[in-house]
Design an enzyme around this catalytic site. Sequence first.
Site, mmCIF file in Angstrom:
data_model
loop_
_atom_site.group_PDB
_atom_site.id
_atom_site.type_symbol
_atom_site.label_atom_id
_atom_site.label_comp_id
_atom_site.label_asym_id
_atom_site.label_seq_id
_atom_site.Cartn_x
_atom_site.Cartn_y
_atom_site.Cartn_z
ATOM 1 N N GLY A 2 8.414 9.586 -2.491
ATOM 2 C CA GLY A 2 7.363 10.126 -3.355
ATOM 3 C C GLY A 2 6.718 11.353 -2.753
ATOM 4 O O GLY A 2 5.510 11.383 -2.521
ATOM 5 N N SER A 36 -2.539 1.686 -10.946
ATOM 6 C CA SER A 36 -1.615 0.636 -10.509
ATOM 7 C C SER A 36 -2.333 -0.521 -9.842
ATOM 8 O O SER A 36 -1.720 -1.543 -9.566
ATOM 9 C CB SER A 36 -0.587 1.220 -9.535
ATOM 10 O OG SER A 36 -1.224 1.669 -8.355
ATOM 11 N N ASP A 87 6.007 14.331 -3.853
ATOM 12 C CA ASP A 87 5.647 15.337 -4.849
ATOM 13 C C ASP A 87 4.619 16.339 -4.320
ATOM 14 O O ASP A 87 4.694 17.538 -4.623
ATOM 15 C CB ASP A 87 5.127 14.676 -6.128
ATOM 16 C CG ASP A 87 3.986 13.709 -5.871
ATOM 17 O OD1 ASP A 87 4.195 12.712 -5.162
ATOM 18 O OD2 ASP A 87 2.869 13.943 -6.380
ATOM 19 N N GLU A 100 2.832 11.006 2.906
ATOM 20 C CA GLU A 100 3.456 10.484 1.697
ATOM 21 C C GLU A 100 4.705 9.684 2.055
ATOM 22 O O GLU A 100 5.329 9.933 3.099
ATOM 23 C CB GLU A 100 3.903 11.621 0.771
ATOM 24 C CG GLU A 100 2.801 12.395 0.100
ATOM 25 C CD GLU A 100 3.362 13.415 -0.876
ATOM 26 O OE1 GLU A 100 3.045 13.316 -2.069
ATOM 27 O OE2 GLU A 100 4.114 14.310 -0.444
ATOM 28 N N SER A 139 -6.421 3.533 3.771
ATOM 29 C CA SER A 139 -7.014 3.602 2.434
ATOM 30 C C SER A 139 -7.266 2.262 1.760
ATOM 31 O O SER A 139 -8.128 2.171 0.886
ATOM 32 C CB SER A 139 -6.140 4.476 1.521
ATOM 33 O OG SER A 139 -4.812 3.976 1.480
ATOM 34 N N LYS A 199 -11.196 3.353 -3.241
ATOM 35 C CA LYS A 199 -11.359 3.740 -4.647
ATOM 36 C C LYS A 199 -12.736 3.409 -5.217
ATOM 37 O O LYS A 199 -13.188 4.059 -6.165
ATOM 38 C CB LYS A 199 -10.282 3.069 -5.495
ATOM 39 C CG LYS A 199 -8.874 3.581 -5.265
ATOM 40 C CD LYS A 199 -8.665 4.933 -5.903
ATOM 41 C CE LYS A 199 -7.207 5.338 -5.901
ATOM 42 N NZ LYS A 199 -6.997 6.644 -6.554
#
Length: 325
Positions: free
Chosen positions: A212, A82, A214, A208, A308, A57
């Site tokens: 979750g 989060s 989506d 995923e 990640s 990030k």
Amino acid sequence: MTTTPPPITLDDVRDAAARLKGVAHRTPVLRSRTLDELVGAEVLLKCENFQRVGAFKFRGAYNAVSRLAPEQLARGVAAYSSGNHAQAVALAARELGTTAVIVMPQDAPRSKRAATEGYGAEIVTYDRYTGDRAAVAGALAADRGLALIPPYEHPHVMAGQGTAALELLQEAGELDALLVPVGGGGLIAGSATAVKGLHPDTRVLGVEPEAGDDTKRSLDAGRRVEIPVPRTIADGQALHTPGELTFSVNRRLVDDIALVDDDEIRAAMRFAFERLKIVVEPSGATPIAALLAGRAGPLPRRVGVILSGGNIDTARFAELCGPTA
């Protein structure tokens, strides 16, 4: 007939890489003969758990914040997250001489909140199951005159995240496939832009948690789908719908999505700790989980994986991976 240009291009990722040079860490690419033998492929692990703030990030956050006008930097920035994007924006703000206000869920991991505060950010909390974090952060930013840096719905953020995949290609060469964790979709959007821009035949596979899914549902439907806020140990992937900008990229460039369950994620975290000698948080372990559990389908010869992040405290790691887990 007109076509809408993509929100980011390979040149945007390259430009972000130049901006991040000497600021972000060029994280290592690890190999494991044991992992290769288990999955029947040559696996190259891009370890963003060694990135500043412990996750990819920082790349997108710094790329976005560094492009603000001086007068906006003087007023400060806001973000919602989060945990990992929270830390990334807080550190980027500190590095660039400004302040940050971060909207975080009340149940965010303690270690992530403590780290965010340690970088000097002000924390505002909300209930992730009843509140709208984007709305809370947007109202706060408007009231205080802050620049809002979203965790994935921003071209500069997506381009910055794509630099991880760009570095992997520079070190490893052409890949047959790339596995990427999917939350809001910024990492895989940037990664797919870099990979497909250089090697169009490389398959890009998102991963995923089953709870979750989506993005998988959205890709299958050809439109963004909303699900209830998922309850999964992969807190960085506990989203109810993909981002609009990220989905516009991913529906064109992502080949498929693999799903893993929480037990498979725990097993991947243990494997990374015991055999690779690295710590990855649940969201960061999902690509390894997909490989070990056979969820990624038949694998080609050379497979890149983006791990990640590694932001998990010892108590939570022991809870998830200990002998009674």
